[in-house]
Motif scaffolding. Structure first.
Motif, PDB file in Angstrom:
ATOM      1  N   GLU A  73       0.847  -1.193   0.000  1.00  0.00           N
ATOM      2  CA  GLU A  73       0.000   0.000   0.000  1.00  0.00           C
ATOM      3  C   GLU A  73       0.884   1.244   0.000  1.00  0.00           C
ATOM      4  OE1 GLU A  73      -1.047   0.662   4.677  1.00  0.00           O
ATOM      5  OE2 GLU A  73      -2.168  -0.882   3.598  1.00  0.00           O
ATOM      6  N   ALA A  74       0.309   2.351  -0.427  1.00  0.00           N
ATOM      7  CA  ALA A  74       1.055   3.613  -0.457  1.00  0.00           C
ATOM      8  C   ALA A  74       1.297   4.082   0.979  1.00  0.00           C
ATOM      9  CB  ALA A  74       0.292   4.666  -1.233  1.00  0.00           C
ATOM     10  N   PRO A  75       2.539   4.495   1.302  1.00  0.00           N
ATOM     11  CA  PRO A  75       2.843   4.935   2.667  1.00  0.00           C
ATOM     12  C   PRO A  75       2.224   6.297   2.993  1.00  0.00           C
ATOM     13  CG  PRO A  75       4.751   5.176   1.254  1.00  0.00           C
ATOM     14  CD  PRO A  75       3.696   4.522   0.431  1.00  0.00           C
ATOM     15  N   SER A  77       2.132  10.124   4.669  1.00  0.00           N
ATOM     16  CA  SER A  77       3.019  11.287   4.785  1.00  0.00           C
ATOM     17  C   SER A  77       4.160  11.264   3.777  1.00  0.00           C
ATOM     18  CB  SER A  77       3.579  11.402   6.204  1.00  0.00           C
ATOM     19  OG  SER A  77       2.533  11.510   7.140  1.00  0.00           O
ATOM     20  N   CYS A  78       3.875  10.741   2.581  1.00  0.00           N
ATOM     21  CA  CYS A  78       4.898  10.678   1.538  1.00  0.00           C
ATOM     22  C   CYS A  78       4.471  11.402   0.267  1.00  0.00           C
ATOM     23  CB  CYS A  78       5.239   9.229   1.218  1.00  0.00           C
ATOM     24  SG  CYS A  78       6.167   8.401   2.528  1.00  0.00           S
ATOM     25  N   GLY A  79       3.271  11.940   0.259  1.00  0.00           N
ATOM     26  CA  GLY A  79       2.800  12.648  -0.919  1.00  0.00           C
ATOM     27  C   GLY A  79       2.465  11.723  -2.078  1.00  0.00           C
ATOM     28  N   ILE A  80       2.211  10.452  -1.787  1.00  0.00           N
ATOM     29  CA  ILE A  80       1.924   9.474  -2.836  1.00  0.00           C
ATOM     30  C   ILE A  80       0.441   9.125  -2.797  1.00  0.00           C
ATOM     31  CG2 ILE A  80       2.392   7.154  -3.694  1.00  0.00           C
ATOM     32  CD1 ILE A  80       5.180   7.380  -2.411  1.00  0.00           C
ATOM     33  N   ALA A  81      -0.236   9.366  -3.914  1.00  0.00           N
ATOM     34  CA  ALA A  81      -1.651   9.021  -4.047  1.00  0.00           C
ATOM     35  C   ALA A  81      -1.807   8.227  -5.340  1.00  0.00           C
ATOM     36  CB  ALA A  81      -2.516  10.272  -4.076  1.00  0.00           C
ATOM     37  N   ILE A  82      -2.186   6.965  -5.211  1.00  0.00           N
ATOM     38  CA  ILE A  82      -2.351   6.095  -6.379  1.00  0.00           C
ATOM     39  C   ILE A  82      -3.831   5.738  -6.477  1.00  0.00           C
ATOM     40  CG2 ILE A  82      -1.678   3.918  -7.450  1.00  0.00           C
ATOM     41  CD1 ILE A  82       0.862   4.035  -5.695  1.00  0.00           C
ATOM     42  N   PRO A  83      -4.464   6.042  -7.618  1.00  0.00           N
ATOM     43  CA  PRO A  83      -5.901   5.769  -7.756  1.00  0.00           C
ATOM     44  C   PRO A  83      -6.182   4.315  -8.151  1.00  0.00           C
ATOM     45  CG  PRO A  83      -5.087   6.853  -9.719  1.00  0.00           C
ATOM     46  CD  PRO A  83      -3.932   6.777  -8.753  1.00  0.00           C
ATOM     47  N   TRP A  84      -5.605   3.369  -7.442  1.00  0.00           N
ATOM     48  CA  TRP A  84      -5.720   1.968  -7.807  1.00  0.00           C
ATOM     49  C   TRP A  84      -7.123   1.404  -7.590  1.00  0.00           C
ATOM     50  CZ3 TRP A  84      -7.255  -1.401  -4.108  1.00  0.00           C
ATOM     51  CH2 TRP A  84      -7.048  -1.057  -2.770  1.00  0.00           C
ATOM     52  N   THR A  85      -7.926   2.022  -6.749  1.00  0.00           N
ATOM     53  CA  THR A  85      -9.260   1.477  -6.457  1.00  0.00           C
ATOM     54  C   THR A  85     -10.162   1.479  -7.689  1.00  0.00           C
ATOM     55  OG1 THR A  85      -9.968   3.636  -5.641  1.00  0.00           O
ATOM     56  CG2 THR A  85      -9.194   2.049  -4.010  1.00  0.00           C
ATOM     57  N   ALA A  86      -9.853   2.304  -8.683  1.00  0.00           N
ATOM     58  CA  ALA A  86     -10.636   2.321  -9.914  1.00  0.00           C
ATOM     59  C   ALA A  86     -10.302   1.129 -10.803  1.00  0.00           C
ATOM     60  CB  ALA A  86     -10.394   3.608 -10.673  1.00  0.00           C
ATOM     61  N   VAL A  91      -4.750  -5.234  -4.001  1.00  0.00           N
ATOM     62  CA  VAL A  91      -3.371  -4.950  -4.417  1.00  0.00           C
ATOM     63  C   VAL A  91      -2.431  -5.913  -3.704  1.00  0.00           C
ATOM     64  CG1 VAL A  91      -1.514  -3.260  -4.327  1.00  0.00           C
ATOM     65  CG2 VAL A  91      -3.813  -2.539  -4.955  1.00  0.00           C
ATOM     66  N   ASP A  92      -1.544  -6.544  -4.482  1.00  0.00           N
ATOM     67  CA  ASP A  92      -0.543  -7.445  -3.909  1.00  0.00           C
ATOM     68  C   ASP A  92       0.760  -6.709  -3.622  1.00  0.00           C
ATOM     69  OD1 ASP A  92      -2.315  -9.596  -4.117  1.00  0.00           O
ATOM     70  OD2 ASP A  92      -1.632 -10.048  -6.157  1.00  0.00           O
ATOM     71  N   GLY A  93       1.092  -5.732  -4.457  1.00  0.00           N
ATOM     72  CA  GLY A  93       2.351  -5.018  -4.251  1.00  0.00           C
ATOM     73  C   GLY A  93       2.445  -3.778  -5.116  1.00  0.00           C
ATOM     74  N   ILE A  94       3.266  -2.844  -4.643  1.00  0.00           N
ATOM     75  CA  ILE A  94       3.517  -1.603  -5.386  1.00  0.00           C
ATOM     76  C   ILE A  94       5.026  -1.414  -5.427  1.00  0.00           C
ATOM     77  CG2 ILE A  94       3.130   0.877  -5.520  1.00  0.00           C
ATOM     78  CD1 ILE A  94       0.684   0.474  -3.688  1.00  0.00           C
ATOM     79  N   VAL A 122       1.733  -1.196 -10.007  1.00  0.00           N
ATOM     80  CA  VAL A 122       0.853  -1.886  -9.070  1.00  0.00           C
ATOM     81  C   VAL A 122       0.483  -3.251  -9.645  1.00  0.00           C
ATOM     82  CG1 VAL A 122      -1.345  -1.767  -7.836  1.00  0.00           C
ATOM     83  CG2 VAL A 122      -0.072   0.327  -8.298  1.00  0.00           C
ATOM     84  N   THR A 123       0.606  -4.300  -8.815  1.00  0.00           N
ATOM     85  CA  THR A 123       0.164  -5.638  -9.198  1.00  0.00           C
ATOM     86  C   THR A 123      -0.897  -6.087  -8.213  1.00  0.00           C
ATOM     87  OG1 THR A 123       1.919  -6.657  -7.897  1.00  0.00           O
ATOM     88  CG2 THR A 123       2.393  -6.288 -10.213  1.00  0.00           C
ATOM     89  N   GLY A 124      -1.857  -6.830  -8.734  1.00  0.00           N
ATOM     90  CA  GLY A 124      -2.917  -7.317  -7.872  1.00  0.00           C
ATOM     91  C   GLY A 124      -4.018  -7.988  -8.661  1.00  0.00           C
ATOM     92  N   THR A 125      -5.207  -7.977  -8.086  1.00  0.00           N
ATOM     93  CA  THR A 125      -6.382  -8.574  -8.698  1.00  0.00           C
ATOM     94  C   THR A 125      -7.283  -7.467  -9.225  1.00  0.00           C
ATOM     95  OG1 THR A 125      -6.262 -10.351  -7.075  1.00  0.00           O
ATOM     96  CG2 THR A 125      -8.327 -10.135  -8.304  1.00  0.00           C
ATOM     97  N   GLY A 126      -7.587  -7.554 -10.527  1.00  0.00           N
ATOM     98  CA  GLY A 126      -8.454  -6.556 -11.147  1.00  0.00           C
ATOM     99  C   GLY A 126      -9.887  -6.681 -10.673  1.00  0.00           C
ATOM    100  N   LEU A 127     -10.713  -5.744 -11.067  1.00  0.00           N
ATOM    101  CA  LEU A 127     -12.120  -5.753 -10.660  1.00  0.00           C
ATOM    102  C   LEU A 127     -12.871  -6.962 -11.218  1.00  0.00           C
ATOM    103  CD1 LEU A 127     -12.932  -1.952 -11.068  1.00  0.00           C
ATOM    104  CD2 LEU A 127     -12.479  -3.210  -8.957  1.00  0.00           C
ATOM    105  N   ASP A 128     -12.358  -7.509 -12.329  1.00  0.00           N
ATOM    106  CA  ASP A 128     -12.986  -8.690 -12.931  1.00  0.00           C
ATOM    107  C   ASP A 128     -12.437  -9.996 -12.357  1.00  0.00           C
ATOM    108  OD1 ASP A 128     -10.468  -8.648 -13.988  1.00  0.00           O
ATOM    109  OD2 ASP A 128     -11.094  -8.675 -16.091  1.00  0.00           O
ATOM    110  N   GLY A 129     -11.509  -9.928 -11.390  1.00  0.00           N
ATOM    111  CA  GLY A 129     -10.976 -11.118 -10.740  1.00  0.00           C
ATOM    112  C   GLY A 129      -9.707 -11.674 -11.365  1.00  0.00           C
ATOM    113  N   THR A 130      -9.213 -11.081 -12.431  1.00  0.00           N
ATOM    114  CA  THR A 130      -7.989 -11.563 -13.079  1.00  0.00           C
ATOM    115  C   THR A 130      -6.768 -10.830 -12.523  1.00  0.00           C
ATOM    116  OG1 THR A 130      -8.156  -9.953 -14.871  1.00  0.00           O
ATOM    117  CG2 THR A 130      -9.233 -12.085 -15.213  1.00  0.00           C
TER     118      THR A 130
END
Length: 159
Positions: A73-75, A77-86, A91-94, A122-130
């Protein structure tokens, strides 16, 4: 009664003299060597100017290195905002790649570091499950926070 009052006055005066001597000894034997690190801040004399900026830059570089370590996940107080929820259900890793380090500006009582370029994969599971991998890029990566300048040194406290 007068005799007791006289003894109290003498005792108070003696205590005041002892305290004054101890304070004088502490001040006269104080360390006059190079500044030390206190409370996690890097010591600097004087606490403003090019030396303070250089030490603050070292702290910022260390903070940015910690912020861009691979994580799930994004740490904060680092100024990092990733819109991965869309794009991701989970998420497995960044992984991060810094293309340009934010430039530090000290403006007591705050600091800002802006105009950085950051790429996040970003790697993980998409909204469609893949399984899914996407790359996000920001060209205005910035951090802001409090600048703590004391006789003991300079400290950056990101928000």
């Amino acid at each position: 009664m007068r005799r007791r009052t006289a003894w109290v006055v003498v005792a108070v005066a003696a205590a005041a003299v002892i305290v004054a001597v101890l304070v004088w000894l502490a001040v006269s034997t104080a360390q006059t060597g190079p500044p030390r690190a206190v409370d996690g801040m890097t010591a600097v004399e004087p606490a403003t100017g090019p030396e303070a900026t250089a030490l603050a830059q070292q702290q910022l570089d260390a903070r940015l290195a910690a912020c861009t370590e691979s994580a799930a996940e994004a740490p904060d107080s680092c100024g990092i905002a990733i819109p991965w929820t869309a794009d991701f259900a989970a998420v497995d890793g960044i992984r991060y790649r810094v293309e340009k380090t934010p430039e530090l500006t000290l403006t007591p009582p705050t600091f800002r570091a802006d105009d950085g370029i950051l790429v996040a994969t970003v790697t993980g599971t998409g909204l469609d499950g893949t399984a899914k991998t996407l790359t996000y890029r920001t060209e205005n990566w910035m951090l802001r926070g409090d600048l703590r300048v004391k006789r003991a040194g300079v400290g950056l406290v990101p928000w």
